[in-house]
Design an enzyme around this catalytic site. Sequence first.
Site, PDB file in Angstrom:
ATOM      1  N   MET A  30       0.844  -1.199   0.000  1.00  0.00           N
ATOM      2  CA  MET A  30       0.000   0.000   0.000  1.00  0.00           C
ATOM      3  C   MET A  30       0.881   1.251   0.000  1.00  0.00           C
ATOM      4  SD  MET A  30      -3.498  -0.883   1.955  1.00  0.00           S
ATOM      5  CE  MET A  30      -2.977  -0.526   3.626  1.00  0.00           C
ATOM      6  N   GLY A  31       2.170   1.083  -0.334  1.00  0.00           N
ATOM      7  CA  GLY A  31       3.058   2.231  -0.435  1.00  0.00           C
ATOM      8  C   GLY A  31       3.594   2.686   0.906  1.00  0.00           C
ATOM      9  N   LEU A  33       6.770   3.046   1.581  1.00  0.00           N
ATOM     10  CA  LEU A  33       7.637   1.878   1.736  1.00  0.00           C
ATOM     11  C   LEU A  33       8.711   2.092   2.798  1.00  0.00           C
ATOM     12  CD1 LEU A  33       8.083   0.946  -2.025  1.00  0.00           C
ATOM     13  CD2 LEU A  33       6.294   0.242  -0.421  1.00  0.00           C
ATOM     14  N   GLY A  36      11.143  -3.068   5.412  1.00  0.00           N
ATOM     15  CA  GLY A  36      10.440  -4.348   5.326  1.00  0.00           C
ATOM     16  C   GLY A  36       9.965  -4.620   3.901  1.00  0.00           C
ATOM     17  N   HIS A  37       9.419  -3.587   3.249  1.00  0.00           N
ATOM     18  CA  HIS A  37       8.990  -3.748   1.851  1.00  0.00           C
ATOM     19  C   HIS A  37      10.192  -4.016   0.940  1.00  0.00           C
ATOM     20  CE1 HIS A  37       5.653  -0.991   3.346  1.00  0.00           C
ATOM     21  NE2 HIS A  37       4.975  -2.019   2.862  1.00  0.00           N
ATOM     22  N   GLN A 155      -2.810 -12.133   7.952  1.00  0.00           N
ATOM     23  CA  GLN A 155      -3.043 -11.808   6.532  1.00  0.00           C
ATOM     24  C   GLN A 155      -2.371 -12.843   5.625  1.00  0.00           C
ATOM     25  OE1 GLN A 155      -2.795  -7.750   4.635  1.00  0.00           O
ATOM     26  NE2 GLN A 155      -0.725  -8.420   4.129  1.00  0.00           N
ATOM     27  N   VAL A 178      11.071  -7.126   9.359  1.00  0.00           N
ATOM     28  CA  VAL A 178      12.252  -6.283   9.584  1.00  0.00           C
ATOM     29  C   VAL A 178      11.946  -5.373  10.775  1.00  0.00           C
ATOM     30  CG1 VAL A 178      13.762  -4.515   8.593  1.00  0.00           C
ATOM     31  CG2 VAL A 178      12.889  -6.364   7.150  1.00  0.00           C
ATOM     32  N   SER A 188       4.205   0.968   8.060  1.00  0.00           N
ATOM     33  CA  SER A 188       3.904   2.297   7.524  1.00  0.00           C
ATOM     34  C   SER A 188       3.161   3.132   8.554  1.00  0.00           C
ATOM     35  CB  SER A 188       3.049   2.165   6.265  1.00  0.00           C
ATOM     36  OG  SER A 188       3.742   1.408   5.305  1.00  0.00           O
ATOM     37  N   ARG A 189       2.489   2.484   9.482  1.00  0.00           N
ATOM     38  CA  ARG A 189       1.703   3.226  10.474  1.00  0.00           C
ATOM     39  C   ARG A 189       2.545   3.685  11.671  1.00  0.00           C
ATOM     40  NH1 ARG A 189      -2.685  -0.556   8.665  1.00  0.00           N
ATOM     41  NH2 ARG A 189      -4.435   0.762   8.016  1.00  0.00           N
TER      42      ARG A 189
END
Length: 284
Positions: A30-31, A33, A36-37, A155, A178, A188-189
């Site tokens: 979901m961007g 980044l 981890g991504h 998930q 990570v 991201s949050r």
Amino acid sequence: MDRIERVRDLRERVGAWRSAGERVALVPTMGNLHAGHLRLVREARARAERVVATVFVNPLQFGPGEDLDAYPRTLAEDQRQLAGEGCDLLFAPRTSEVYPRGQEIQTRVEVPGLSDILCGATRPGHFAGVATVVCKLLNMAQPDVALFGEKDFQQLLVIRRLVEDLDMPVEIVGVATVREADGLAMSSRNGYLDAGERLRAPALYQALRQAGESLRQGESIERVERAATEAILESGLRPDYLSVRVASDLSPAHSGDADLVILGAAYLGRARLIDNLRLTLDSG
Ligand code: PAF
């Protein structure tokens, strides 16, 4: 690295690679980044000749009152980072490209049972939103392999189950979480945390580690769950759940179960943190 918005362009690019005998990996995101991504992209490159990343903030997986509008959108920076990791293509569709008939009448993919517990109990409809968009992204791109972070352990199991149940010809790979130097799982949050909250945030992972240690020492599951929940509360976080589960299907763990995962979620300021710890105990 090109950025495209249309499904037909994605199909054309991936189709050409596959016709040339190249394996294609998909990294859905979901961007906004983080490292981890980028690990997902690196793992993808190790498994396929071509890597496609997607950036799409999926409205279907946000509940009423959740952070859909506030969710950080950093597409130009995401594109720069993906190019730096050697990603071949970025698919960043508009909402109208993914849900052309609108979200209300969009066909949904449901994974009953697994979607209704833990995070699914607190966020009704969330995993149907995830399952639907992941199913669509897999059908749009038709990759050989798709990679997802183990931080979102529930998930990952929902996605494995949907791929199995719908006979989708794609390999699903989970990639290790990570962490920041103090143990906080990258997310991201995490950007929602203020300085004071950021200092308290590693308490969730610390509680999971302490819980793992206690289970290894033979402490009962019930006592371990209670102690970990109290530790999270004492650190100034508001626990949502802390639960010891069987890793393969997230059913409640019992004494004698060996392959476990301890999952936790807690609120801190504007953020809802989630994390987990895998644990293998001697079954003897
Ligand atoms: O984990 C995420 O970032 C999202 O849930 C996913 C898998 C990209 C679906 O929107």
